[in-house]
Design a protein around this motif. Sequence first.
Motif, PDB file in Angstrom:
ATOM      1  N   SER A 259       0.848  -1.191   0.000  1.00 14.27           N
ATOM      2  CA  SER A 259       0.000   0.000   0.000  1.00 14.27           C
ATOM      3  C   SER A 259       0.881   1.238   0.000  1.00 14.27           C
ATOM      4  O   SER A 259       1.904   1.284   0.677  1.00 14.27           O
ATOM      5  CB  SER A 259      -0.907   0.010   1.232  1.00 14.27           C
ATOM      6  N   VAL A 260       0.475   2.248  -0.746  1.00 13.51           N
ATOM      7  CA  VAL A 260       1.305   3.450  -0.873  1.00 13.51           C
ATOM      8  C   VAL A 260       0.701   4.655  -0.161  1.00 13.51           C
ATOM      9  O   VAL A 260       1.341   5.702  -0.083  1.00 13.51           O
ATOM     10  CB  VAL A 260       1.537   3.797  -2.361  1.00 13.51           C
ATOM     11  N   ASP A 311      -1.288  19.201  -9.072  1.00 14.29           N
ATOM     12  CA  ASP A 311      -0.390  19.344  -7.921  1.00 14.29           C
ATOM     13  C   ASP A 311      -0.196  18.016  -7.201  1.00 14.29           C
ATOM     14  O   ASP A 311      -1.112  17.199  -7.104  1.00 14.29           O
ATOM     15  CB  ASP A 311      -0.948  20.363  -6.920  1.00 14.29           C
ATOM     16  N   VAL A 312       0.999  17.832  -6.669  1.00 10.58           N
ATOM     17  CA  VAL A 312       1.298  16.706  -5.795  1.00 10.58           C
ATOM     18  C   VAL A 312       2.433  17.147  -4.868  1.00 10.58           C
ATOM     19  O   VAL A 312       3.314  17.923  -5.261  1.00 10.58           O
ATOM     20  CB  VAL A 312       1.701  15.445  -6.603  1.00 10.58           C
ATOM     21  N   LEU A 313       2.381  16.685  -3.626  1.00  9.68           N
ATOM     22  CA  LEU A 313       3.454  16.969  -2.672  1.00  9.68           C
ATOM     23  C   LEU A 313       4.377  15.761  -2.570  1.00  9.68           C
ATOM     24  O   LEU A 313       3.913  14.623  -2.477  1.00  9.68           O
ATOM     25  CB  LEU A 313       2.883  17.289  -1.296  1.00  9.68           C
ATOM     26  N   LEU A 314       5.664  16.030  -2.589  1.00 12.05           N
ATOM     27  CA  LEU A 314       6.662  15.002  -2.316  1.00 12.05           C
ATOM     28  C   LEU A 314       7.174  15.229  -0.893  1.00 12.05           C
ATOM     29  O   LEU A 314       7.767  16.269  -0.600  1.00 12.05           O
ATOM     30  CB  LEU A 314       7.813  15.080  -3.322  1.00 12.05           C
ATOM     31  N   VAL A 315       6.899  14.283  -0.018  1.00 13.25           N
ATOM     32  CA  VAL A 315       7.352  14.363   1.368  1.00 13.25           C
ATOM     33  C   VAL A 315       8.417  13.288   1.545  1.00 13.25           C
ATOM     34  O   VAL A 315       8.140  12.097   1.374  1.00 13.25           O
ATOM     35  CB  VAL A 315       6.187  14.127   2.346  1.00 13.25           C
ATOM     36  N   ARG A 330       4.361  10.261  -1.989  1.00  4.72           N
ATOM     37  CA  ARG A 330       3.647  11.239  -2.825  1.00  4.72           C
ATOM     38  C   ARG A 330       2.291  11.489  -2.166  1.00  4.72           C
ATOM     39  O   ARG A 330       1.547  10.560  -1.892  1.00  4.72           O
ATOM     40  CB  ARG A 330       3.453  10.715  -4.248  1.00  4.72           C
ATOM     41  N   VAL A 331       1.970  12.746  -1.930  1.00  5.42           N
ATOM     42  CA  VAL A 331       0.776  13.108  -1.170  1.00  5.42           C
ATOM     43  C   VAL A 331      -0.181  13.881  -2.075  1.00  5.42           C
ATOM     44  O   VAL A 331       0.202  14.878  -2.689  1.00  5.42           O
ATOM     45  CB  VAL A 331       1.142  13.958   0.067  1.00  5.42           C
ATOM     46  N   LEU A 336      -4.002  14.895   2.796  1.00  7.88           N
ATOM     47  CA  LEU A 336      -3.478  15.959   3.644  1.00  7.88           C
ATOM     48  C   LEU A 336      -4.057  15.915   5.057  1.00  7.88           C
ATOM     49  O   LEU A 336      -3.376  16.236   6.027  1.00  7.88           O
ATOM     50  CB  LEU A 336      -3.783  17.326   3.022  1.00  7.88           C
ATOM     51  N   GLU A 337      -5.306  15.527   5.178  1.00  6.38           N
ATOM     52  CA  GLU A 337      -5.952  15.573   6.484  1.00  6.38           C
ATOM     53  C   GLU A 337      -5.354  14.583   7.472  1.00  6.38           C
ATOM     54  O   GLU A 337      -5.030  14.951   8.601  1.00  6.38           O
ATOM     55  CB  GLU A 337      -7.467  15.332   6.319  1.00  6.38           C
TER      56      GLU A 337
END
Length: 400
Positions: A259-260, A311-315, A330-331, A336-337
């Motif tokens: 799972s990602v 848009d995508v966030l890389l954390v 990848r978020v 986000l919540e």
Amino acid sequence: MIAYLAMISMIVLSMVYLYGVLAQYAGNSLSDSVGGNEEQERQAFATLRRVEIAEERDAGRLTPSESNQLLADVEHEVGAVGKRRKHFFRTDVSFARWLMLGAMAIMVLGSVSLYQKLGYAAEVVFTQDLQTQQLTPQKITEFLQYRSERYGRTEDWYYLASDYVSAGKYQEAVTAFEKALEKRPQHAEDRVALLAEYALAIFYANDNQSSPKMQTVVKTILQQDPTQATALDLKGVAEFAQHNYLGAVLAWQEAIRYSVRSAERLALLSAIAKARQLGRIDYQQVAPIITHQLAVKIEWDANARPWRSDDVLLVYALAEGEKMPIAIQRVFPEDLEPLILLTNLDALMPTATLAETKKVDVVVKLSSINDNDLTKGRIIGIKHGLLTNSKEIFAIKVAL
């Protein structure tokens, strides 16, 4: 198709008949010019005949009654020819008018009926509602129902099933997924993913309980793809329902491995903890698959900058002096919540994970979903020197 052919046949026949009538009119016009001379000749002949009858009567070769009868026959013949020509012309024009009127009425009504039956009206109304932002969930569902029944394609049934799931109509979703699977080839690449959503709909339709039907679908999925995370999750649910807590832990740990999404992992970790407790399964009996983790909370101000479609966030976590992340996620907006969980499973290289590092820097980068290069994007948040495997939740407020 039959209706189309009928309409085309009517149009062709109407055109042929119209051509025939026009040709006849042209012939009548021509005959009228010729007929004018014939009429003059006929009148001249009638006049001459009257003179001859009068002469015969004066000479005594005809009695008055005979001459009167002959004169009446001449008048009747001249009048009868004119009436026949006028009556034929009036009848022909009347028939042509009614036939053309009937053909036009049938063509107009038939065209409107075909327009409605073939669904173009529904397509136009949906497009107008979409453009004017007047679509409602009910209108979307009705349109998806129409398309599914009309075209019967896999994607149409799939979209309808997904809409039912979003609306909480899980039994209807199960039926729609079954229709989609009927249309999908057995060896299609995305069939396993479709089966996984089908199994999940069965689970929801059964009040979030395992069932033989769901287990059969899950077994089919894992035979084709042993790493399918949703199927592994549902397998764990089935094992847990049968009080096979060891089987549940093993299935859920495999689900975590593949799972990602952090939200799914957090839920699975909670389920594993419960199964361990009920089955009295310690870490010596089954070693944890996640040994090191970092919990990150992203503080995003949607008013400062709303999410865009790409848009995508890389954390990711960076070890001191390293440029390559040792854990990355990848978020997307829906992630986000809940917390973002970086674990030892999220390594880009098997030789460098959170398990081999005590402190890391956590970086948040705003990127595009279409970029595969991790060097692209803009860093909008960073936190230095975080201890790995800490139970603390680290909040990172991004600068937009």
